[in-house]
Design a protein around this motif. Structure first.
Motif, mmCIF file in Angstrom:
data_model
loop_
_atom_site.group_PDB
_atom_site.id
_atom_site.type_symbol
_atom_site.label_atom_id
_atom_site.label_comp_id
_atom_site.label_asym_id
_atom_site.label_seq_id
_atom_site.Cartn_x
_atom_site.Cartn_y
_atom_site.Cartn_z
ATOM 1 N N ILE A 53 -56.540 56.723 -14.295
ATOM 2 C CA ILE A 53 -57.202 55.842 -15.248
ATOM 3 C C ILE A 53 -58.122 56.657 -16.153
ATOM 4 C CG2 ILE A 53 -58.955 54.026 -15.428
ATOM 5 C CD1 ILE A 53 -56.184 52.977 -14.804
ATOM 6 N N GLU A 54 -58.834 57.612 -15.573
ATOM 7 C CA GLU A 54 -59.766 58.431 -16.345
ATOM 8 C C GLU A 54 -59.034 59.260 -17.402
ATOM 9 O OE1 GLU A 54 -59.679 58.277 -12.997
ATOM 10 O OE2 GLU A 54 -61.533 57.186 -12.600
ATOM 11 N N GLU A 55 -57.902 59.857 -17.033
ATOM 12 C CA GLU A 55 -57.108 60.642 -17.989
ATOM 13 C C GLU A 55 -56.593 59.760 -19.118
ATOM 14 O OE1 GLU A 55 -55.291 63.939 -14.856
ATOM 15 O OE2 GLU A 55 -54.175 62.106 -15.265
ATOM 16 N N THR A 56 -56.149 58.571 -18.761
ATOM 17 C CA THR A 56 -55.610 57.649 -19.758
ATOM 18 C C THR A 56 -56.712 57.163 -20.692
ATOM 19 O OG1 THR A 56 -53.947 56.976 -18.151
ATOM 20 C CG2 THR A 56 -54.221 55.578 -20.076
ATOM 21 N N ALA A 57 -57.881 56.841 -20.148
ATOM 22 C CA ALA A 57 -59.007 56.405 -20.983
ATOM 23 C C ALA A 57 -59.426 57.524 -21.932
ATOM 24 C CB ALA A 57 -60.180 55.970 -20.109
ATOM 25 N N ALA A 58 -59.416 58.759 -21.453
ATOM 26 C CA ALA A 58 -59.763 59.901 -22.306
ATOM 27 C C ALA A 58 -58.724 60.072 -23.422
ATOM 28 C CB ALA A 58 -59.864 61.175 -21.480
ATOM 29 N N LEU A 59 -57.452 59.819 -23.123
ATOM 30 C CA LEU A 59 -56.385 59.906 -24.120
ATOM 31 C C LEU A 59 -56.598 58.880 -25.234
ATOM 32 C CD1 LEU A 59 -53.460 60.912 -24.949
ATOM 33 C CD2 LEU A 59 -52.645 58.952 -23.644
ATOM 34 N N LEU A 60 -57.083 57.706 -24.862
ATOM 35 C CA LEU A 60 -57.307 56.664 -25.859
ATOM 36 C C LEU A 60 -58.429 57.026 -26.816
ATOM 37 C CD1 LEU A 60 -57.019 53.432 -23.697
ATOM 38 C CD2 LEU A 60 -55.323 54.393 -25.235
ATOM 39 N N GLY A 61 -59.459 57.677 -26.294
ATOM 40 C CA GLY A 61 -60.592 58.037 -27.151
ATOM 41 C C GLY A 61 -61.179 56.807 -27.797
ATOM 42 N N ASP A 62 -61.371 56.854 -29.112
ATOM 43 C CA ASP A 62 -61.930 55.724 -29.857
ATOM 44 C C ASP A 62 -60.851 54.768 -30.349
ATOM 45 O OD1 ASP A 62 -64.485 56.703 -29.519
ATOM 46 O OD2 ASP A 62 -64.450 57.826 -31.404
ATOM 47 N N GLU A 63 -59.594 55.142 -30.195
ATOM 48 C CA GLU A 63 -58.493 54.301 -30.665
ATOM 49 C C GLU A 63 -58.249 53.150 -29.705
ATOM 50 O OE1 GLU A 63 -54.896 56.278 -31.971
ATOM 51 O OE2 GLU A 63 -56.001 58.168 -31.946
ATOM 52 N N GLN A 64 -57.745 52.056 -30.235
ATOM 53 C CA GLN A 64 -57.367 50.914 -29.411
ATOM 54 C C GLN A 64 -55.940 50.516 -29.790
ATOM 55 O OE1 GLN A 64 -59.188 49.628 -26.955
ATOM 56 N NE2 GLN A 64 -57.864 47.947 -26.434
ATOM 57 N N PRO A 65 -54.937 51.245 -29.268
ATOM 58 C CA PRO A 65 -53.555 50.884 -29.587
ATOM 59 C C PRO A 65 -53.211 49.538 -28.960
ATOM 60 C CG PRO A 65 -53.593 52.486 -27.827
ATOM 61 C CD PRO A 65 -55.010 52.337 -28.307
ATOM 62 N N ARG A 66 -52.163 48.933 -29.440
ATOM 63 C CA ARG A 66 -51.762 47.633 -28.903
ATOM 64 C C ARG A 66 -51.257 47.753 -27.470
ATOM 65 N NH1 ARG A 66 -48.020 43.045 -31.701
ATOM 66 N NH2 ARG A 66 -48.254 41.572 -30.013
ATOM 67 N N VAL A 67 -50.637 48.880 -27.165
ATOM 68 C CA VAL A 67 -50.052 49.066 -25.836
ATOM 69 C C VAL A 67 -49.981 50.552 -25.504
ATOM 70 C CG1 VAL A 67 -47.662 49.134 -26.653
ATOM 71 C CG2 VAL A 67 -48.128 48.311 -24.354
ATOM 72 N N ILE A 68 -49.963 50.832 -24.212
ATOM 73 C CA ILE A 68 -49.721 52.184 -23.719
ATOM 74 C C ILE A 68 -48.319 52.177 -23.117
ATOM 75 C CG2 ILE A 68 -50.424 53.970 -22.083
ATOM 76 C CD1 ILE A 68 -53.264 52.720 -22.226
ATOM 77 N N LEU A 69 -47.478 53.076 -23.595
ATOM 78 C CA LEU A 69 -46.113 53.193 -23.079
ATOM 79 C C LEU A 69 -46.116 54.210 -21.950
ATOM 80 C CD1 LEU A 69 -44.310 53.339 -26.537
ATOM 81 C CD2 LEU A 69 -44.654 51.337 -25.085
ATOM 82 N N VAL A 70 -45.598 53.814 -20.805
ATOM 83 C CA VAL A 70 -45.620 54.669 -19.621
ATOM 84 C C VAL A 70 -44.237 55.274 -19.399
ATOM 85 C CG1 VAL A 70 -46.167 54.793 -17.169
ATOM 86 C CG2 VAL A 70 -47.384 53.167 -18.632
ATOM 87 N N MET A 71 -44.234 56.586 -19.125
ATOM 88 C CA MET A 71 -42.988 57.315 -18.908
ATOM 89 C C MET A 71 -42.986 57.933 -17.512
ATOM 90 S SD MET A 71 -42.935 59.376 -22.526
ATOM 91 C CE MET A 71 -44.464 60.181 -22.140
ATOM 92 N N ASP A 72 -41.797 58.149 -16.983
ATOM 93 C CA ASP A 72 -41.696 58.865 -15.713
ATOM 94 C C ASP A 72 -41.736 60.369 -15.987
ATOM 95 O OD1 ASP A 72 -39.132 59.578 -16.586
ATOM 96 O OD2 ASP A 72 -38.096 58.268 -15.183
ATOM 97 N N ASP A 73 -41.521 61.171 -14.965
ATOM 98 C CA ASP A 73 -41.611 62.625 -15.128
ATOM 99 C C ASP A 73 -40.499 63.214 -16.007
ATOM 100 O OD1 ASP A 73 -39.727 62.028 -13.206
ATOM 101 O OD2 ASP A 73 -40.260 63.687 -11.897
ATOM 102 N N LYS A 74 -39.463 62.416 -16.313
ATOM 103 C CA LYS A 74 -38.393 62.871 -17.207
ATOM 104 C C LYS A 74 -38.508 62.242 -18.598
ATOM 105 C CE LYS A 74 -35.299 63.805 -13.436
ATOM 106 N NZ LYS A 74 -34.097 63.457 -12.714
#
Length: 158
Positions: A88-109
């Motif tokens: 969660i912390e890594e993802t929140a840091a990725l968002l920064g100040d932006e508020q995208p509509r959605v976060i797309l999640v990918m597997d390791d491939k």
């Protein structure tokens, strides 16, 4: 806390060459109000989303004709992508100040495996910060009492 606890896997998806009429039908059935666009059925790499808003933007604002348009022509790429194993912390840091509509999640491939609500990530990260701050909370010592046993804010006597 890992992102995997927040993933919704029932997001509809289509390839970038899916006809716009079909995409619109999928949006109407989607509980999220959008469809995730993947590069192809083989690779399944998420590249954006299509919503009614993104369709209208291309038709009305940009003056495009509906004829011959596909999902890839009208998709909104203002999304964030993150790997399934992120915290969660890594993802929140990725968002920064932006508020995208959605976060797309990918597997390791890099294949699409679900979506996450950015607000849920930020709330969870903030809640975790508050809990960690509370962990450092130190109760008032006996020395904060006034002489005679009075507690400052309440005026109680012991």
């Amino acid at each position: 806390m890992f992102l995997s606890e927040f993933i919704m896997t029932d997001a509809p998806e289509c390839s970038e060459d899916t006809d716009l009429t079909r995409v619109y039908e999928m949006i109407q059935l989607s509980p999220f109000g959008f469809v995730v666009v993947i590069d192809s059925e083989v690779h399944r790499v998420p590249i954006g989303i299509v919503s009614e808003h993104s369709i209208c933007e291309h038709l009305l604002v940009r003056g495009r004709s509906l004829r011959g348009l596909a999902a890839g022509n009208v998709m909104d790429q203002r999304t964030k992508k993150v790997v399934y194993s992120a915290t969660i912390e890594e993802t929140a840091a990725l968002l920064g100040d932006e508020q995208p509509r959605v976060i797309l999640v990918m597997d390791d491939k890099r294949r699409f495996c679900g979506i996450v609500d950015p607000a849920a990530v930020l709330n969870a990260a903030h809640s975790r910060d508050v809990i960690e701050d509370l962990g450092t909370f130190q109760p008032r010592s006996q020395s904060t009492r006034l002489p005679g046993g009075e507690i400052p804010a309440f005026g109680w006597m012991h």
